[in-house]
Design a protein around this motif. Structure first.
Motif, mmCIF file in Angstrom:
data_model
loop_
_atom_site.group_PDB
_atom_site.id
_atom_site.type_symbol
_atom_site.label_atom_id
_atom_site.label_comp_id
_atom_site.label_asym_id
_atom_site.label_seq_id
_atom_site.Cartn_x
_atom_site.Cartn_y
_atom_site.Cartn_z
ATOM 1 N N ASP A 181 -3.041 2.928 -9.272
ATOM 2 C CA ASP A 181 -4.138 2.003 -9.575
ATOM 3 C C ASP A 181 -5.172 1.985 -8.442
ATOM 4 O OD1 ASP A 181 -5.245 -0.259 -11.248
ATOM 5 O OD2 ASP A 181 -4.912 -1.317 -9.367
ATOM 6 N N LEU A 182 -4.690 2.007 -7.183
ATOM 7 C CA LEU A 182 -5.628 2.028 -6.047
ATOM 8 C C LEU A 182 -6.460 3.314 -6.056
ATOM 9 C CD1 LEU A 182 -3.400 0.533 -3.195
ATOM 10 C CD2 LEU A 182 -5.444 -0.516 -4.154
ATOM 11 N N ASN A 183 -5.828 4.433 -6.415
ATOM 12 C CA ASN A 183 -6.574 5.695 -6.503
ATOM 13 C C ASN A 183 -7.665 5.612 -7.559
ATOM 14 O OD1 ASN A 183 -5.185 7.001 -4.477
ATOM 15 N ND2 ASN A 183 -3.593 7.774 -5.841
ATOM 16 N N ARG A 184 -7.338 4.964 -8.697
ATOM 17 C CA ARG A 184 -8.342 4.813 -9.763
ATOM 18 C C ARG A 184 -9.520 3.957 -9.298
ATOM 19 N NH1 ARG A 184 -3.907 4.754 -12.976
ATOM 20 N NH2 ARG A 184 -3.690 2.480 -13.029
ATOM 21 N N ARG A 185 -9.255 3.091 -8.332
ATOM 22 C CA ARG A 185 -10.321 2.224 -7.806
ATOM 23 C C ARG A 185 -11.046 2.894 -6.632
ATOM 24 N NH1 ARG A 185 -9.463 -3.284 -9.473
ATOM 25 N NH2 ARG A 185 -7.569 -3.425 -10.720
ATOM 26 N N ILE A 242 -5.481 5.875 0.349
ATOM 27 C CA ILE A 242 -4.213 5.327 0.880
ATOM 28 C C ILE A 242 -4.072 5.765 2.338
ATOM 29 C CG2 ILE A 242 -1.716 5.183 0.554
ATOM 30 C CD1 ILE A 242 -3.285 4.148 -1.889
ATOM 31 N N LYS A 243 -3.825 4.794 3.238
ATOM 32 C CA LYS A 243 -3.701 5.127 4.660
ATOM 33 C C LYS A 243 -2.252 5.137 5.141
ATOM 34 C CE LYS A 243 -6.475 2.057 6.378
ATOM 35 N NZ LYS A 243 -7.342 1.282 7.265
ATOM 36 N N SER A 244 -1.440 4.193 4.605
ATOM 37 C CA SER A 244 -0.043 4.178 5.063
ATOM 38 C C SER A 244 0.847 3.420 4.085
ATOM 39 C CB SER A 244 0.060 3.523 6.448
ATOM 40 O OG SER A 244 -0.207 2.140 6.343
ATOM 41 N N GLN A 245 2.151 3.701 4.166
ATOM 42 C CA GLN A 245 3.164 2.967 3.386
ATOM 43 C C GLN A 245 4.277 2.589 4.342
ATOM 44 O OE1 GLN A 245 4.680 4.641 -0.347
ATOM 45 N NE2 GLN A 245 3.095 6.185 -0.158
ATOM 46 N N GLU A 246 4.751 1.355 4.198
ATOM 47 C CA GLU A 246 5.792 0.876 5.118
ATOM 48 C C GLU A 246 6.857 0.164 4.306
ATOM 49 O OE1 GLU A 246 5.142 -2.145 8.477
ATOM 50 O OE2 GLU A 246 3.488 -0.713 8.648
ATOM 51 N N ALA A 247 8.093 0.629 4.368
ATOM 52 C CA ALA A 247 9.159 -0.012 3.584
ATOM 53 C C ALA A 247 9.763 -1.165 4.373
ATOM 54 C CB ALA A 247 10.225 1.015 3.241
ATOM 55 N N ASP A 272 10.141 -0.937 -6.908
ATOM 56 C CA ASP A 272 10.055 -0.272 -8.207
ATOM 57 C C ASP A 272 8.646 -0.203 -8.794
ATOM 58 O OD1 ASP A 272 10.574 -2.925 -8.092
ATOM 59 O OD2 ASP A 272 11.900 -3.049 -9.827
ATOM 60 N N HIS A 273 7.631 -0.746 -8.095
ATOM 61 C CA HIS A 273 6.262 -0.686 -8.636
ATOM 62 C C HIS A 273 5.312 0.092 -7.732
ATOM 63 C CE1 HIS A 273 7.380 -3.553 -11.717
ATOM 64 N NE2 HIS A 273 7.852 -4.363 -10.797
ATOM 65 N N VAL A 274 5.858 0.768 -6.698
ATOM 66 C CA VAL A 274 4.998 1.446 -5.717
ATOM 67 C C VAL A 274 4.100 2.479 -6.387
ATOM 68 C CG1 VAL A 274 4.981 2.938 -3.682
ATOM 69 C CG2 VAL A 274 6.590 1.048 -3.810
ATOM 70 N N GLY A 275 4.684 3.299 -7.283
ATOM 71 C CA GLY A 275 3.919 4.365 -7.961
ATOM 72 C C GLY A 275 2.736 3.805 -8.737
ATOM 73 N N GLY A 292 10.435 -5.083 -0.034
ATOM 74 C CA GLY A 292 9.433 -4.290 -0.755
ATOM 75 C C GLY A 292 8.667 -3.370 0.173
ATOM 76 N N VAL A 293 7.525 -2.888 -0.308
ATOM 77 C CA VAL A 293 6.748 -1.887 0.439
ATOM 78 C C VAL A 293 5.344 -2.428 0.694
ATOM 79 C CG1 VAL A 293 5.797 0.462 0.343
ATOM 80 C CG2 VAL A 293 8.050 -0.001 -0.608
ATOM 81 N N ARG A 294 4.822 -2.196 1.898
ATOM 82 C CA ARG A 294 3.431 -2.553 2.204
ATOM 83 C C ARG A 294 2.599 -1.290 2.163
ATOM 84 N NH1 ARG A 294 2.864 -6.465 7.311
ATOM 85 N NH2 ARG A 294 0.692 -6.460 6.680
ATOM 86 N N ILE A 295 1.527 -1.334 1.394
ATOM 87 C CA ILE A 295 0.639 -0.181 1.276
ATOM 88 C C ILE A 295 -0.700 -0.585 1.863
ATOM 89 C CG2 ILE A 295 -0.531 1.366 -0.357
ATOM 90 C CD1 ILE A 295 1.865 0.595 -2.308
#
Length: 692
Positions: A619-623, A627-632, A611-614, A636-639
């Motif tokens: 936040d990473l984009n602002r920094r 983003i290279k990949s997302q894995e469920a 529920d916090h992926v977005g 939870g999800v690994r980004i």
């Protein structure tokens, strides 16, 4: 010889404040190890013996203790719950056979419980679940059971049901025996009586008992058949099946109680003895050769086999350095010599002690299955294997996450520098997730750790335990410089001062090299205009200047220099003259070659609940992250992303805020990339102000 089937090596792990240390205190009281219970909130708990632990009311380092229950020896490790100290949980789980996962009945499955559960899954450790704090406001046993299923993707096997909750919590019903354990309000864990199940609970108990039997008989086909034919298995048969299923990690026996009110802990102790594996029932440790490849051999728990022991913790105390080891096979005796396969050197076992938090009992020997501490080890570190010198082998080593945050420190007074070096040396040995290095550019001492609290406590230990007062600075980013254009140029060094002079002329090309290539030098001179014996001096001159970039003085990377031609004088030319010529050439040409500031890019691996992926990606984009990949996964999800290091300071705090404390991340250096113009200008301005 000891009977290893009567051994249980267990760890107690959970989220901060779920009551691990309080539960350990109750276990020690029940097993007769201590007579007065110490409370965490008073700073008097037996296993929280560091000053910092007593003040903050949290466990920082795992403490080991030994006690007896029903003729069984329990070696217990109480581990920290705070995310910055997960390393302690990881290394404890690595050497344990079983664990007790403690959850709070009102808080439920909290973030750190997820991390610890993941570590325990990775280490394939059998566990029983204990849902503590049933006396707390908002306590709900079945809600937490559901959370264990959904959040952890685990299979809890409910073994007890609470009688009442919050202020009305008086005891538990043992589903297997259909008996109610009721405690009085005296607070004495031994003041209880056993009676029949309360009338209003018989239906719920029957329903849960049916689920329990169905899950248990799946472990034995014959029993399942007789159960389907209408014959209920005996309690002994059910216990055998539950033990089998627990060791196979098919399910986790789940209990409830209130450690603080001394209710329900006995049943958890019984479960440890009845259902958790003894050292002979766990998967043998694979042995590897010195290159880290598996040999196909295993360290089986057998006192008569060659010695195999893993050092999993180093602790410095008033008696000297203690090395905690788990013996997998063979035996050790006082005064014997063992081989450390990591260093290739032998070590002598000074004394062997059985730990009880910070007190100890001397032993003359220890054998397979034991967890003991030894004194007298000189060069052993966490993860090293100790073995029989005549029969060497290495156990699978521990892998520790890289530190993610760094700060610069310096001693307040001149004399403190040596003292600080000695203290930091001891601290590195104790904690493999704590790194210290000296910044070559600034000469500062840089401490690296797992989070702000981790480093905070290290500074505290430096000041109080070791008496070194330090000043803490802001972390610095290691920027570098490079060039973007190819330039062909010429430089002549001429000096005449009476007698023989100096002369060296070089024609050369400076161009950007391949990323990561560092520095390349080649010569295409033909016809002897620059004699071959002077080429190394020219290379040395250019190389010596790489440490000083022309923009802000950061080291220069990825340059290719080709010597094309030049000139020399039969008397005045020398190696020194050509080296000086190369230095002058660097200063003359680099500013023309489009110098550019480049910054370290980190490979960031973030774990976040669904529920916090977005929020995390935004936040990473602002920094300035890519983003290279997302894995469920189940929990939870690994980004994975590439982010500039300069944008990652304070990230752990922001991530925990965004994910209600459940997010985690690790990062390591990946490569350098050009800085955006505005960032570069800011950095150059800052450096010039600092040097002004």
């Amino acid at each position: 010889m000891k009977d290893l089937t009567h051994y249980r090596n267990i760890g107690i792990f959970a989220h901060v404040d779920a009551g691990k240390t309080t539960t350990t205190e109750r276990i020690l009281k029940l097993t007769g190890k201590i007579h007065k219970i110490g409370e965490v909130h008073d700073g008097a708990a037996t296993t929280d013996f560091m000053e910092q632990e007593q003040e903050r009311g949290i466990t920082i380092q795992s403490a080991a203790t030994t006690c007896q229950w029903r003729d069984h020896q329990l070696n217990i490790i109480d581990t920290p719950g705070h995310v910055d100290f997960t390393i302690e949980v990881y290394r404890s789980l690595k050497v344990l056979d079983g664990g007790v996962g403690v959850f709070c009945a009102s808080g439920g499955v909290e973030p750190q419980s997820e991390t610890n559960w993941r570590y325990a899954n990775d280490s394939e450790v059998a566990r029983v679940i204990y849902i503590n704090k049933m006396d707390r406001l908002g306590a709900d046993f079945l809600r937490v059971v559901t959370q264990v299923e959904k959040v952890l993707g685990a299979n809890p096997l409910v073994m007890t049901l609470p009688i009442g909750a919050e202020d009305d919590f008086v005891g538990v019903v043992d589903i297997l025996t259909r008996k109610a354990w009721i405690w009085d309000d005296s607070g004495d864990p031994l003041n209880y009586h056993i009676e029949d199940v309360p009338a209003d609970m018989t239906e719920a108990v029957d329903e849960w008992r049916e689920k329990l039997i169905e899950a248990a008989v799946e472990q034995d086909d014959d029993l399942m058949e007789t159960y389907l034919d209408g014959t209920e298995p005996s309690i002994e048969e059910l216990q055998r099946c539950i033990r089998q299923g627990t060791i196979n990690l098919d399910f986790f026996p789940t209990y409830c109680g209130s450690s603080f009110k001394n209710k329900g802990v006995q049943l958890v102790l019984d479960a440890v003895v009845d259902y958790l594996p003894n050292p002979t029932e766990i998967k043998p440790q694979p042995e590897v050769d010195l290159e880290g490849n598996e040999t196909g051999n295993f360290a089986t728990v057998d006192p008569d086999k060659p010695l195999r022991a893993l050092a999993f913790k180093i602790m410095d105390d008033r008696y000297g350095a203690l090395t905690f080891i788990r013996i997998y096979s063979g035996r050790i005796e006082k005064g014997t010599t063992v081989l450390n396969t990591y260093t290739g050197k032998t070590e002598r076992i000074g004394r062997i002690v059985e730990m009880h938090a910070d007190t100890r009992e001397e032993l003359s020997s220890a054998q397979a299955g034991d967890i003991v501490a030894v004194l007298g080890m000189k060069n052993v570190q966490t993860g090293h294997t100790l073995c029989d010198p005549k029969n060497p082998a290495t156990l699978e080593p521990m892998v520790f996450p890289a530190p993610v945050i760094s700060i610069a420190i310096s001693p307040k007074d001149k004399g403190g520098s040596e003292k600080m070096g000695v203290a930091l040396g001891k601290m590195i040995q104790e904690d493999p997730s704590f790194h210290v290095e000296t910044d070559e550019d600034s000469g500062e001492t840089i401490l690296k750790g797992m989070g702000e609290l981790h480093l905070d406590i290290k500074i505290d230990i430096l000041r109080r335990t070791h008496g070194v007062d330090v000043e803490v600075g802001k972390p610095q980013v290691a920027y570098r410089e490079t060039i973007t254009k190819k330039v062909e140029d010429s430089y002549t060094h001429k000096k005449q001062s009476g007698g023989s002079g100096q002369f060296g002329k070089i024609d050369y090309i400076i161009e950007p090299g391949e990323p990561g290539s560092g520095f390349e030098f080649a010569s295409k001179v033909t016809g002897g205009n620059v004699p071959r014996e002077f080429w190394p001096a020219i290379e040395k001159g250019f190389k010596g200047m790489l440490g000083q970039g022309v923009l802000a003085g950061f080291p220069c990377l990825d340059l290719k220099i080709t010597l094309m031609d030049g000139g020399f004088h039969a008397v005045d030319s020398s190696a020194v003259a050509f080296e000086i010529a190369a230095r002058g050439a660097y200063r003359q040409t680099i500013p023309k070659a489009g110098p550019q500031l480049i910054e370290p890019i980190m490979c960031v691996d973030v774990f976040t609940p669904d529920d916090h992926v977005g929020d995390v990606i935004g936040d990473l984009n602002r920094r300035r992250g890519m983003i290279k990949s997302q894995e469920a996964g189940i929990t939870g999800v690994r980004i994975k992303a590439d982010c500039p290091l300069s944008e990652m300071f304070g990230y752990i705090g922001d991530l925990r805020t965004m994910t209600s404390g459940r997010g985690q991340f690790s990062m390591e250096f990946s490569h350098y990339l050009p800085c955006p113009k505005n960032v570069a200008e800011e950095v150059i301005k800052e450096v010039k102000e600092r040097n002004a």
